[in-house]
Scaffold this motif. Structure first.
Motif, PDB file in Angstrom:
ATOM      1  N   GLU A 292       0.832  -1.209   0.000  1.00  0.00           N
ATOM      2  CA  GLU A 292       0.000   0.000   0.000  1.00  0.00           C
ATOM      3  C   GLU A 292       0.863   1.254   0.000  1.00  0.00           C
ATOM      4  O   GLU A 292       0.626   2.198  -0.746  1.00  0.00           O
ATOM      5  CB  GLU A 292      -0.910  -0.015   1.233  1.00  0.00           C
ATOM      6  N   GLN A 293       1.884   1.263   0.852  1.00  0.00           N
ATOM      7  CA  GLN A 293       2.750   2.440   0.961  1.00  0.00           C
ATOM      8  C   GLN A 293       3.527   2.710  -0.323  1.00  0.00           C
ATOM      9  O   GLN A 293       3.714   3.866  -0.709  1.00  0.00           O
ATOM     10  CB  GLN A 293       3.728   2.264   2.128  1.00  0.00           C
TER      11      GLN A 293
ATOM     12  N   SER B 233       2.704   1.442  -3.384  1.00  0.00           N
ATOM     13  CA  SER B 233       1.845   1.203  -4.554  1.00  0.00           C
ATOM     14  C   SER B 233       2.316  -0.008  -5.361  1.00  0.00           C
ATOM     15  O   SER B 233       2.479   0.056  -6.585  1.00  0.00           O
ATOM     16  CB  SER B 233       1.788   2.446  -5.454  1.00  0.00           C
ATOM     17  N   LEU B 234       2.539  -1.108  -4.637  1.00  0.00           N
ATOM     18  CA  LEU B 234       2.966  -2.356  -5.256  1.00  0.00           C
ATOM     19  C   LEU B 234       1.947  -3.438  -4.938  1.00  0.00           C
ATOM     20  O   LEU B 234       1.320  -3.411  -3.876  1.00  0.00           O
ATOM     21  CB  LEU B 234       4.333  -2.801  -4.713  1.00  0.00           C
ATOM     22  N   SER B 235       1.827  -4.402  -5.829  1.00  0.00           N
ATOM     23  CA  SER B 235       0.937  -5.528  -5.546  1.00  0.00           C
ATOM     24  C   SER B 235       1.589  -6.418  -4.486  1.00  0.00           C
ATOM     25  O   SER B 235       2.804  -6.378  -4.278  1.00  0.00           O
ATOM     26  CB  SER B 235       0.693  -6.339  -6.821  1.00  0.00           C
TER      27      SER B 235
END
Length: 166
Positions: A141-142, A144-146
């Motif tokens: 989340e921090q 922006s990665l899956s």
């Protein structure tokens, strides 16, 4: 290039550019002793690498190698200062012996080198997990990665650590 010709070429390169390189380093570092040490280390790297590029564009090559050594020097000094600050904050009875301090510092330098060898995103993911204790989902989340990408970066980080142990 034969061994004798290579030695002559390195000798010429040293005579022609050592003074310039040491002056350049002295301006960057503000210390003639450190500049002399890094200039010698730069030429040592040149001797061991024997790259033809050094003879085609000597100053550019020497500046690049010297800059890398200078960055390593500053990183080491910053790491050493952080370690000394942490030691100073410890109560006297808990402080490690000089031998333990050296072993810990050498280990820190080794870890720093391992982390520096990781790609930037992998290093960030690995440090967020291991130092900050974030979950893989929180890291994703921090940054922006899956979740799958975070796991892939963590795998690469752990693989680097494992390879260092073997």
């Amino acid at each position: 290039m034969s061994s004798a010709a290579s030695a002559d070429a390195i000798g010429t390169l040293y005579r022609d550019h050592h003074g310039w390189l040491q002056s350049w380093l002295r301006r960057k570092l503000g210390c003639s002793h450190q500049a002399a040490d890094l200039a010698q280390d730069t030429f040592l790297r040149l001797i061991t690498a024997r790259r033809q590029e050094a003879f085609r564009t000597p100053r550019a090559y020497l500046r690049t190698v010297a800059h890398g050594l200078m960055v390593d020097h500053f990183r080491r000094r910053e790491l050493e200062q952080a370690y000394l600050d942490a030691l100073a904050a410890m109560p006297e009875p808990l402080a490690p012996s000089p031998e333990e301090r050296l072993a810990i510092f050498e280990t820190l330098l080794h870890i720093d080198g391992l982390l520096d060898a990781l790609p930037e995103t992998t290093r960030r993911v690995f440090l967020l997990s291991q130092l900050d204790g974030l979950t893989y989902a929180a890291i994703g989340e921090q940054l922006s990665l899956s979740l799958r990408t975070v796991k892939r970066h963590m795998h690469a980080g752990f693989a680097q650590c494992l390879a260092a142990l073997l």
